[in-house]
Design a protein around this motif. Structure first.
Motif, short mmCIF file in Angstrom:
data_model
loop_
_atom_site.label_atom_id
_atom_site.label_comp_id
_atom_site.label_asym_id
_atom_site.label_seq_id
_atom_site.Cartn_x
_atom_site.Cartn_y
_atom_site.Cartn_z
N MET A 1 0.85 -1.16 0.00
CA MET A 1 0.00 0.00 0.00
C MET A 1 0.90 1.23 0.00
O MET A 1 1.91 1.27 0.70
N GLU A 2 0.52 2.22 -0.77
CA GLU A 2 1.33 3.42 -0.94
C GLU A 2 0.44 4.66 -0.94
O GLU A 2 -0.69 4.61 -1.41
N LYS A 3 0.98 5.75 -0.42
CA LYS A 3 0.22 6.99 -0.36
C LYS A 3 1.17 8.18 -0.44
O LYS A 3 2.21 8.18 0.22
N THR A 4 0.80 9.17 -1.23
CA THR A 4 1.60 10.39 -1.34
C THR A 4 0.81 11.53 -0.73
O THR A 4 -0.36 11.72 -1.04
N ILE A 5 1.47 12.27 0.16
CA ILE A 5 0.84 13.42 0.80
C ILE A 5 1.78 14.62 0.70
O ILE A 5 2.98 14.46 0.49
N ILE A 7 3.73 17.56 2.46
CA ILE A 7 4.27 18.01 3.75
C ILE A 7 5.17 19.19 3.46
O ILE A 7 6.13 19.07 2.70
N ASP A 8 4.87 20.32 4.03
CA ASP A 8 5.68 21.53 3.88
C ASP A 8 5.94 21.85 2.40
O ASP A 8 7.04 22.19 2.00
N GLY A 9 4.89 21.68 1.58
CA GLY A 9 5.00 22.00 0.16
C GLY A 9 5.68 20.95 -0.69
O GLY A 9 5.88 21.15 -1.89
N LYS A 10 6.04 19.81 -0.11
CA LYS A 10 6.72 18.74 -0.85
C LYS A 10 5.82 17.51 -0.91
O LYS A 10 5.14 17.18 0.05
N GLN A 11 5.84 16.83 -2.04
CA GLN A 11 5.12 15.57 -2.18
C GLN A 11 5.98 14.45 -1.58
O GLN A 11 7.11 14.24 -2.02
N VAL A 12 5.46 13.77 -0.58
CA VAL A 12 6.20 12.70 0.10
C VAL A 12 5.39 11.42 -0.02
O VAL A 12 4.21 11.39 0.33
N THR A 13 6.03 10.38 -0.52
CA THR A 13 5.37 9.09 -0.67
C THR A 13 5.75 8.20 0.51
O THR A 13 6.92 8.11 0.89
N PHE A 14 4.74 7.55 1.06
CA PHE A 14 4.91 6.59 2.14
C PHE A 14 4.43 5.24 1.62
O PHE A 14 3.45 5.17 0.89
N LYS A 15 5.12 4.18 2.02
CA LYS A 15 4.75 2.85 1.55
C LYS A 15 4.85 1.85 2.69
O LYS A 15 5.82 1.84 3.44
N SER A 16 3.82 1.03 2.79
CA SER A 16 3.82 -0.06 3.75
C SER A 16 4.07 -1.35 2.98
O SER A 16 3.41 -1.60 1.97
N SER A 17 5.04 -2.13 3.43
CA SER A 17 5.33 -3.42 2.80
C SER A 17 5.80 -4.38 3.87
O SER A 17 6.00 -3.99 5.03
N GLY A 18 6.02 -5.61 3.48
CA GLY A 18 6.51 -6.61 4.41
C GLY A 18 7.89 -6.29 4.97
O GLY A 18 8.29 -6.80 6.02
N ALA A 19 8.64 -5.43 4.29
CA ALA A 19 9.99 -5.08 4.73
C ALA A 19 10.02 -4.00 5.81
O ALA A 19 11.05 -3.79 6.45
N VAL A 20 8.92 -3.32 6.02
CA VAL A 20 8.90 -2.20 6.97
C VAL A 20 9.36 -2.61 8.36
O VAL A 20 10.24 -1.95 8.94
#
Length: 116
Positions: A1-5, A7-20
């Motif tokens: 699962m991945e999501k981009t939000i 933060i402080d004017g920058k696009q930051v992608t977060f990803k949840s995976s089995g490696a987290v």
């Protein structure tokens, strides 16, 4: 699962995976699941909360753990991200009260089952 939000004017992608959990343990020498569950934010429905209620939840969050978990999710999405302090220094602000509700589904996905 991945999501981009944003933060402080920058696009930051977060990803949840089995490696987290492994990446988190390697970087911070702590157990990802224990830290995540101890924050008490999993499966909280932030959309139905007032700003005051959100602030009450965030007030209880261990900020160090949150920063570490957020960094791990961002590092999973983008291996080019620098060490945690360098990454956090790249933001003028990192508003947890705004970020947490947006990545909460990623946090929940890391501990939930897909079985029905």
């Amino acid at each position: 699962m991945e999501k981009t939000i944003e933060i402080d004017g920058k696009q930051v992608t977060f990803k949840s995976s089995g490696a987290v959990p492994k990446r988190y343990k390697m970087q911070f020498q702590r157990d990802f699941f224990n830290d995540l569950l101890s924050m008490g934010v999993i499966n909280v429905d932030f959309e139905k909360m007032s700003e005051q209620e959100k602030l009450e939840i965030v007030r209880k969050v261990n900020f160090d753990m949150f920063y570490d978990i957020a960094w791990t999710l961002a590092k999973t999405a983008n291996p080019e991200i620098k060490d945690p302090l360098t990454w956090l220094d790249s933001f003028d602000s990192f508003p947890i009260v705004d970020i947490l509700p947006q990545i909460n589904d990623l946090l929940y996905a890391s501990i939930s089952t897909k079985k029905k």
